[in-house]
Structure formats: structure tokens, C-alpha cells
Design a protein around this motif. Structure first.
Motif, PDB file in Angstrom:
ATOM      1  N   TYR A   1       0.189   5.060   0.408  1.00  0.00           N
ATOM      2  CA  TYR A   1      -0.872   6.032   0.725  1.00  0.00           C
ATOM      3  C   TYR A   1      -0.661   7.319  -0.050  1.00  0.00           C
TER       4      TYR A   1
ATOM      5  N   TRP B   1      -7.849   9.641 -11.169  1.00  0.00           N
ATOM      6  CA  TRP B   1      -7.949  10.488  -9.984  1.00  0.00           C
ATOM      7  C   TRP B   1      -6.603  10.743  -9.330  1.00  0.00           C
TER       8      TRP B   1
ATOM      9  N   THR C   1      -3.278  10.720   3.484  1.00  0.00           N
ATOM     10  CA  THR C   1      -4.731  10.714   3.462  1.00  0.00           C
ATOM     11  C   THR C   1      -5.161   9.289   3.735  1.00  0.00           C
ATOM     12  N   ASP C   2      -6.439   9.022   3.702  1.00  0.00           N
ATOM     13  CA  ASP C   2      -6.845   7.624   3.912  1.00  0.00           C
ATOM     14  C   ASP C   2      -6.990   6.865   2.606  1.00  0.00           C
ATOM     15  N   LYS C   3      -6.645   7.535   1.536  1.00  0.00           N
ATOM     16  CA  LYS C   3      -6.674   6.817   0.248  1.00  0.00           C
ATOM     17  C   LYS C   3      -5.306   6.187  -0.016  1.00  0.00           C
ATOM     18  N   TYR C   4      -5.358   5.052  -0.645  1.00  0.00           N
ATOM     19  CA  TYR C   4      -4.087   4.435  -0.994  1.00  0.00           C
ATOM     20  C   TYR C   4      -4.209   3.670  -2.304  1.00  0.00           C
TER      21      TYR C   4
ATOM     22  N   TYR D   1      -7.145   5.013 -12.551  1.00  0.00           N
ATOM     23  CA  TYR D   1      -6.228   5.835 -11.755  1.00  0.00           C
ATOM     24  C   TYR D   1      -6.192   7.295 -12.172  1.00  0.00           C
TER      25      TYR D   1
ATOM     26  N   ARG E   1       0.836  -1.208   0.000  1.00  0.00           N
ATOM     27  CA  ARG E   1       0.000   0.000   0.000  1.00  0.00           C
ATOM     28  C   ARG E   1       0.863   1.247   0.000  1.00  0.00           C
TER      29      ARG E   1
END
Length: 886
Positions: A204, A244, A213-216, A242, A202
Motif C-alpha cells: 500500500y 504517479w 492510503t487506499d492505493k496499492y 507507475y 500488495r
RNA sequence: GGAAGAUUAGCUCAGCUGGUUCAGAGCACCUGCCUUACAAGCAGGGGGUCGACGGUUCGAAUCCGCCAUCUUCCACCA
């Protein structure tokens, strides 16, 4: 005539003759008016020991060179050894380690002293071993790739190419061997499918302030220990999953370093997770991506394959240990999504078997594009012939895709690169320190010898061996194309044939062609015979670790060198792998023994000046003369196509079957009162002449036994040797002699078969009747070998056995011994077969399409078959009639 | 992933530009022989739908296509 034992004893014979040949200088060659025939040995590693591959290779070389010598050419086989820089250096390092000495503690000079000492002690053992095999090398010309003048040639070559602009120094991704501590060329890397793991990590997404952030995203890699060297994570610009991510940054797991997301179409959308970690310092592709995107390069692995201080964590750990540890750390940190089993192609060092580390380093390169074109053209045009031809494809592929050759090695054993660095980093390349200083002073007159220092690296071994066919003759020439070739080079170059393994087709053969063209404008050889790999009976490569490789010297001691040579050749059709089995060597030994015993027989003959030549002997002499000529033709044809094992087999059969089993049995004198009758002189002389020719014919493959017997066969002068006797030449002959004798052989085999079948033992004299063709000239031969006392033309009558050869009908009367019913059944069966055969021929002939379209000769042949079948059917029917009326 | 080569007797191979009764050789095997060169030998003998399937052709072990198996070489898919 001395008493000869019933068995051939090779060991005493071999040493005797080899030392004689050496003493007399028979192997030595000097330029003269004759046509030269030259081979340079593929130089074995100087510290190597003889293995079965060498036996194969050098036997072939020796056969070719001995054949050429007997063909009247000035044969020169140049032996020598290769310094094999990385292989030898690692052996020396290992020995020093045993003595408690570490290479790091030594200066270059001290280390080289040890290395040379090792070379003096162990070097050249393999050449001594080759002598046991009978190799007729010109030992006076023995060369070593690090002989001072040969080393000079290598240095000059470097200077030559540097000044020509083909050699450059640069930072490149190279194949680093962390055990050998050197770069190796692409060709020295062996890719093996290796079970490994695919780690999903992962990364992040960063919040832009160093936090996460909490996205990974999940990145898949086989090398988690390199994440600290990541410079970016790349996605494919077209990967909608991807989009984003574009323009964002992510954090390297564990060390939370912020790296950008980049877009590169190299990334495959469907592979892995679609996210690729880019690690420019430790992966060839990533390096290329890094260059495209101007990414910074962080190198976290040192020369020994350990993580360095740039790694931030796990500093000092070996790369594989680090991989295990980081897996655990990632798992504990919750950053390890999953681990999959995965098979990946991993590169290993050919020499040390260490996993190759792609590594950025400064190395010397030789531009290959133009050189490869020349080398390719040489083979494509046929100026250099590869045997077997199939290697041309592989060769072309390699030549068309060749990359620049990394020629520097971080070793000490070898030719040191003749480049000197000035204090400001300027490089001068010259042949020695004096010239370098002079060149440096042209740039800055204030410089002294102490201000410039020579490059520490040495050159790749192949950078010296590619000069081998030139430098063994004239070490002055390479690098100095304006130098006039010396007498040796002018005479012996280009060499003729090269025998080597396909595994060094590119390493060595291609590069010799390049060097030959560069310095002499001529290929170094016309034919390259590529042998197979020697494997054991069940197809495994011979290797020390498997213990399936016999020691050739043991084999020679047990069976004799000639037998080992024969055994090797028997199973070596060109280009195929060799399945070695000791039974083949036994066969070779048996053949030696057969030759030996035939000699005992011949030399035991008593000769009578007055005796008449028996008709059978006269026929046999006439026949064998023709047979010898026809076989010589076949043998020459095989040699011309490098079909050495076929050439051997042809002589083998000529000697064993034709000479021993047929010829000698015919001329062998009868016994009277327990004593052999003397032989007439004509037959005796012919027999000795045949034996002499046979020895000469087979000498190239069996040098020792042939010399031993040839020397004994007739009085020979002090300086005479079979080595310089002429290859027997074919003479014109009437082919009818051969076909007649073949017919006679069939008659004899048939009668012997009848006798065995009917249990006519002890043998009793028979008579023979024939109708149709019969080879009158061989009648006496048939009488003698089939124990027949009369041969007459006539039809079968009474009880007996009939048989057919061609369209001739033959009959052996055997009153009272024949089972008529059995004969009838046998004849009916044969008749039935002939009728069916006739049907098939007639079917063909009645086919209008066949008679109109097939060539006349083929149709005529079918018509002859038809006529022959009809004739045979008539005979068989007549036989049946006779049998039924008995 | 790409390419090349191979597949014929129990084993190792030959069979060149399709065409003689083309299916071969050596070894191994079976049978009989210690016959005054050789038992490490002599004599005799058996053994294969030429990897599978299609095609071209008057005719295919041989040429073409496809499939299977094996070997090797090349290759940066994390």
C-alpha cells in the motif's frame, strides 16, 4: 614347462606381481640423465573410495605412464590425496554427531584432533584400492595436500599474493551454504531449474504519516519471507504505468515499514508487475541496486538460514518454513493478490546440496583478472593443449568472465588464513604467529602475542590443490619465487600430461596454470586429456543413490584388473561420456583368456633343430613381421593423439585376428599318428619373438597378464620386468607383403565359404585354378588353411565354383556338387552389378567437367576402375559361357 | 536467455585437409561346428537413404545455411 589351466586366473597373478613390483621399487623414480615423463595424479578426496570414474581416470594415467616407461623415459607418477575441506569436514561433523558430539561444543583444536584421527583411519584407502587396479604410482612420493610442508606452501602463497596486492578482504555478497555454514565460490554453486511460486503482494502507498492510503501496487516475488528486509520498491523510470508513484513511499506488508519508491533501469517493464522489491541483503542484484541508491541494508537471515530478530516477525523460523507461514499471513491480511507456479533457477551448494543463500559477509578474495589472462593465453596459444579441443571455447568463456575468487571458508579443516588482527582492526599477514607479532610490533611496540588474533577461517581447498604440480616436488617454492627450485622440481617440472574430468577444468586445471606461471613462469603440463563422465548403459550418471555404480573392487575380483582396464578403455573415446556396461569387462576377460591360451599353444610346441621350415610358415613369418610393424606405426600414431581406445583396439585385433586366427593357424604343426610334429626352429624362434613383442605392445593396458607370461616366456633375471622392456619398434617392410597376404586371406575365406555353403563336411582337399594376379608367395598358406592341395594357373572348366578377387578369377572344381543353374544365376547377378558399376564410372568419365577439373590422380583412378570392370565383365561372361555349355 | 558439441549398423564409436568399390570397427545378432590352445572358443553370414531440408561443387557422411532432437557449459530477470 608347467601345466597351465585352460582359463586365466587373474587374482593369484595380480597380487604376486604387484608386490614384486613394489618390493623391487620398480615404480620409484629419481632424477637421472634420461628424459623425464611426469604425471601428477588428480588427488582424490582423502576419505573417498574408489568409483568407476577413478577407474577410468587412473587406467588412462597408468597406460600413459607405463607406455612412457617402456619408451625409455624416466616415468614418474606422483600419487596423493586432497584434504577436500568442506567434504571432509562435513563427514567428520556427521560422524561426531553419531557419537553425540556437536561441533559447536568443541574447540578448534579438539575438532581438528578428531578430523586428523578420521583421516588416519580412513584416509588413503583409495590409494590402496588403486594398487588393485595396477596403478604404477611412485608410492614413495605419496603426498597429502595438508602435509605440513604442503600446508606451508599454501600459507606462503597467500602471503605472496597478499603482499603483491592481489588478495583483499572485503564485505561482499557471497554464496552462503547454510548447511555447510561456509561461503562457497561461484564455481561451487550449481544452478538448477526448480519449481517454485511467484507471489503477488500488495504494497500500500503510504499516507506519509505511517498510515496507508487506499492505493496499492502489486509486487511479484519468489521470496516473500524476505519482505521484512526490503529497502525500497523499484520501478523503471520509463514505465508510464507507475509515474504517479514517483517520490512516494509504500508500506511493507504485515510490518508496515515505510520504504521509498526508487527508479532503476534494471527493472524490466515487461517482467512480473514491473515493480521490484529491493532487498539488498538477500539478493545479488538487489545489493547492486542498493549500492547505487544508497539504501540501508537489513539482514534478516542468520547463518543457518533462519530469520533473525531483524525480521520482526517469524523470528527463528527456517527460511522455507517462514515462506509457507508468511504466505498464509499475507493471505489472511488480504495482501496476497495471487500465487503463480513458476520455474526459477535456484543455486545449490555442490557439496551439501543446500539452497545457496546470497549473503553479505566479510571474506577474503583473490583478484583474478591478470591471472585469468595468463591462463587464457596459455591455452589460446597452444602451450597447454586441451584434448579434445572443443573445451577451448568453454575455457575461454570462463576466463573472460571470471570474477574474483572467494578463497575463505568458514571451516576448520584446511589451511588457516595467515592474517592476524590487531586490537584496532589493523591486519598483518605473515607466515606464522612470530612473524605476525613482529610485524604488529612494528606498528605498536607494546603489543604482545595475546593482543593479536588470527583469522578463524581456512582457505578454499582449490587454493592448495592449484599448487599440486609444484608442491609435490618442492614445497619450498610457492610463495618464494626467489627460491631456487630443488633438484626434483627442476627435473620433473613441467609435468607432461594431465588426465582429469572436464568438471574441474576451471576449479583446478586453470588455476594450476595460473600458479605454474606465477611461480615458475611455465605451464605445469603440456596436454590436458579430459575424460568423459562414466554413465551406465542407459546413460544415467553413476551414483550411490541410484545404485547403478558397481564397486570396482568387486569387478576386479570377478574379472581381473586387466579385464576391468580393458573394459573401461574399450568404451572411452576421448571427450565423450562413457557408457559403461559389464559386458565390456567380460570382453576384456575373454581377451585375457585368449592371450593365455595362445601362450599355452606356443609353449606346447616341440622344436626340431633339423626340421625344414615349411613354405607356409616362412610366408607367415614374413607377413606377420610386416603386419606387426604396420600395427606398431598405427598404435604409436594413436597414442600421440591420445586415442587410447583406438590404440587398444589396434593391438586387440593384431593379437586376436592376425596373430591367433591367421598366424598361429598357419604355423601350427600338423599331427601324425595322434602326435603333433615338431616345429622347425626358425619358425619357433620367430613365434616366440612375436609373442614377446605382442606382450610388450599391450603391457601398458594389461600390466598383469603380460608380466606373468613374459616372465615365463624366457629365463629372466631377478630384476627384469616387462615394465622396463622396450616398446617394440616398427621396422621397414614391403607393403606388397601385406597386400598379397590380404589377397590370400580373401581366397581362403571364399573357399571356406564355398565349403560351408556346399556342405563339404568333413572337409576334403580341393584344387584351385586362377587367372590374373595371384600372390605366389602365399600359395602355401592358401593350401594349408583352405585345404587345397594344388594351385595352378588356368581357366575354369567343368563343374565348379568361380569367384573373383580384384581382377583375378579363381575357380574351384567341384565335379558333381554344383547346381549349375544356381551358379549361372549367381554369375548373372554379379555381371549385372559390374555392368551397372561400369556405367556409373563411364558416366563420370564422359563428363567433361569431371575430367578437366578433377585432379589427375582421381581421373586415373576412375580409368583404372573402368579397365578393371571391363576385365571382370569379360571374365564373368566367359564363365557364363562355360556354365551354359555344361 | 546465451554458447559449445553431437546425430553414421540393434549398441558404443571411427571415418584426419571433399575423390580408390566409402560406407567401416568392436560388441550384439543369425547359421554350422565340443576340430587335441581357447565354447570366455572356431568357421561362415546378414545388417545402415551417414537426423531432415536446401546450397556450394565435376563430385558431399565430409564444406555452408536452416530445422529437428540430444548432451554439456555459462547466465542475477524479481
Amino acid at each position: 614347462m608347467k601345466e597351465l589351466s585352460a582359463k586365466y586366473n587373474p587374482s593369484e597373478v595380480e597380487d604376486k606381481w604387484y608386490s614384486r613390483w613394489m618390493e623391487k621399487g620398480f615404480f620409484h623414480s629419481e632424477p637421472d640423465g634420461r628424459e623425464p615423463y611426469t604425471i601428477v595424479i588428480p588427488p582424490p578426496n582423502v576419505t573417498g573410495i574408489l568409483h568407476m570414474g577413478h577407474v577410468l581416470n587412473n587406467t588412462l594415467n597408468d597406460v600413459l605412464i607405463r607406455k612412457a616407461r617402456m619408451d625409455g623415459k624416466n616415468a614418474c607418477w606422483v600419487p596423493g590425496t586432497d584434504h577436500a575441506s568442506i567434504a571432509t569436514e562435513s563427514k567428520v561433523v556427521a560422524r561426531l554427531k553419531e557419537q553425540g558430539i556437536s561441533k559447536e561444543d568443541l574447540t578448534r583444536e579438539e575438532f581438528l584432533r578428531h578430523a586428523w584421527q578420521w583421516k588416519e583411519e580412513h584416509g588413503g584407502i583409495i590409494l590402496k584400492q588403486l594398487r588393485k587396479l595396477g596403478a604404477s604410482c611412485d608410492w614413495d612420493r605419496t603426498r597429502f595436500t595438508m602435509d605440513p610442508d604442503l600446508s606451508d606452501a599454501v600459507i606462503s602463497t597467500f602471503v605472496h599474493f597478499y603482499k603483491k596486492g592481489l588478495i583483499y578482504r572485503g564485505v561482499r555478497m557471497v554464496n552462503w551454504d547454510p548447511v555447510g555454514l561456509t561461503a562457497v565460490s561461484d564455481e561451487e554453486v550449481i544452478h538448477k531449474d526448480t519449481p517454485s511460486k511467484f507471489f503477488h503482494l500488495r504494497y500500500y502507498v503510504s499516507d506519509g504519516n505511517g498510515g496507508r492510503t487506499d492505493k496499492y501496487i502489486v509486487v511479484a516475488t519468489t521470496r516473500p519471507e524476505t519482505i521484512m528486509a526490503d529497502a525500497a520498491v523499484s520501478i523503471n523510470p520509463d514505465d508510464e504505468r507507475y509515474h504517479w508513484l514517483k517520490g512516494k513511499t509504500v508500506l511493507i506488508p504485515l510490518i508496515n515499514k515505510e520504504i521509498p519508491i526508487i527508479e532503476d533501469s534494471y527493472v524490466e517493464i515487461g517482467f512480473g508487475t514491473g515493480c521490484l522489491k529491493v532487498t539488498p541483503a538477500h539478493d545479488v542484484n538487489d545489493y547492486a541496486i542498493g549500492m547505487r541508491h544508497n539504501l540501508p541494508i537489513t539482514d534478516i537471515i542468520d547463518d543457518h538460514g533462519r530469520l533473525n530478530e531483524n525480521a520482526v516477525i517469524l523470528i527463528g523460523e527456517d527460511r522455507f518454513v517462514a515462506r509457507k507461514k508468511i504466505e498464509k499471513m499475507l493471505a489472511e491480511a488480504g495482501l496476497l493478490e495471487k500465487v503463480e507456479d513458476y520455474i526459477s533457477p535456484i543455486g545449490y551448494s555442490e557439496r551439501t546440496d543446500a539452497v545457496i543463500e546470497p549473503k553479505l559477509s566479510t571474506q577474503w578474495f583473490l583478484k583474478m583478472e591478470d591471472l585469468a589472462k595468463v591462463a587464457l593465453d596459455s591455452v589460446e596459444s597452444g602451450r597447454t593443449k586441451l584434448i579434445p579441443d572443443k573445451y577451448r571455447n568453454t575455457y575461454r568463456h570462463w576466463m573472460e568472465n571470471v570474477r574474483d575468487w572467494c578463497i575463505s571458508r568458514q571451516l576448520w579443516w584446511g589451511q588457516r588464513i595467515p592474517a592476524w588482527y590487531l586490537p584496532d582492526g589493523t591486519i598483518v599477514v605473515e607466515e606464522n604467529a612470530e612473524k605476525a607479532l613482529a610485524a604488529a610490533q612494528k606498528i605498536d611496540p607494546a603489543l604482545t602475542a595475546a593482543d593479536i588474533h588470527q583469522d578463524e577461517d581456512v582457505l578454499d581447498t582449490w587454493f592448495s590443490s592449484w599448487l599440486w604440480p609444484i608442491s609435490v616436488f618442492d614445497p619450498e617454492l610457492p610463495g618464494h619465487p626467489d627460491h631456487k627450485p630443488n633438484a626434483d622440481l627442476a627435473y620433473y617440472y613441467p609435468t607432461n600430461d594431465l588426465v582429469t574430468g572436464p568438471d574441474i577444468l576451471f576449479f583446478w586445471v586453470a588455476r594450476m596454470i595460473m600458479a605454474g606461471d606465477e611461480f615458475l613462469g611455465k605451464e605445469p603440463f603440456s596436454n590436458v586429456y579430459l575424460t568423459g563422465i562414466v554413465r551406465d548403459k542407459i546413460g544415467r550418471k553413476m551414483s550411490k543413490t541410484l545404485g547403478n555404480s558397481p564397486d570396482p573392487l568387486d569387478l576386479i575380483a570377478k574379472y581381473g584388473a586387466d579385464a576391468v582396464r580393458i573394459g573401461m578403455l574399450l568404451c572411452s573415446s576421448a571427450g565423450n561420456d562413457i557408457f559403461y556396461d559389464e559386458s565390456q569387462v567380460e570382453q576384456g576377460r575373454n581377451f585375457c583368456n585368449k592371450i593365455w591360451n595362445s601362450y599355452r599353444l606356443i609353449t606346447g610346441f616341440a622344436v626340431s633343430e633339423t626340421a625344414e621350415q615349411p613354405a607356409a610358415s616362412a610366408a607367415a613369418v614374413e607377413w606377420f613381421k610386416a603386419k606387426l610393424s604396420s600395427t606398431i606405426e598405427a598404435v604409436e600414431d594413436h597414442y600421440s593423439k591420445f586415442r587410447i581406445s583406438d590404440a587398444l583396439m589396434a593391438v586387440y585385433r593384431l593379437f586376436w585376428d592376425d596373430f591367433c586366427s591367421w598366424y598361429l593357424e598357419i604355423v601350427k604343426p600338423a599331427y601324425e599318428d595322434g602326435k603333433p610334429l615338431p616345429m622347425d626352429k626358425a619358425t619357433y624362434d620367430a613365434t616366440i619373438g612375436f609373442f614377446d613383442a605382442l606382450l610388450r605392445l599391450i603391457h601398458p593396458v594389461m600390466p598383469f597378464i603380460t608380466e606373468e607370461l613374459w616372465q615365463d616366456l624366457a629365463p629372466r633375471g631377478e630384476n627384469e620386468t616387462i615394465m622396463f622392456a622396450k616398446t617394440p619398434a616398427a621396422e621397414a617392410y614391403d607393403p606388397a607383403i601385406l597386400s598379397d597376404f590380404a589377397f590370400a586371406e580373401e581366397v581362403i575365406v571364399a573357399i571356406r565359404g564355398i565349403c560351408q555353403q556346399k556342405n563339404l563336411l568333413p572337409r576334403q582337399a580341393l584344387s584351385l585354378l586362377f587367372t590374373g594376379f595371384f600372390p605366389e608367395r602365399d600359395a602355401a598358406v592358401i593350401k594349408k588353411l583352405a585345404l587345397v592341395d594344388s594351385v595352378e594357373e588356368g581357366k575354369a572348366s567343368g563343374e565348379g565354383v568361380s569367384f573373383m578377387i580384384g581382377t583375378s578369377e579363381l575357380f574351384v572344381p567341384l565335379g558333381g556338387l554344383v547346381d549349375t543353374a544356381e551358379e549361372i544365376a549367381k554369375t548373372e547377378k554379379e555381371l549385372d552389378y559390374q555392368k551397372r558399376f561400369l556405367d556409373s564410372v563411364r558416366k563420370k568419365l564422359s563428363n567433361e567437367a569431371f575430367t578437366s577439373r578433377a585432379p589427375e590422380a582421381v581421373v586415373a583412378a576412375e580409368r583404372k576402375k573402368e579397365a578393371d570392370a571391363l576385365s571382370r565383365i569379360a571374365s564373368l561372361e566367359a564363365q557364363l559361357d562355360t556354365l551354359r555349355n555344361l
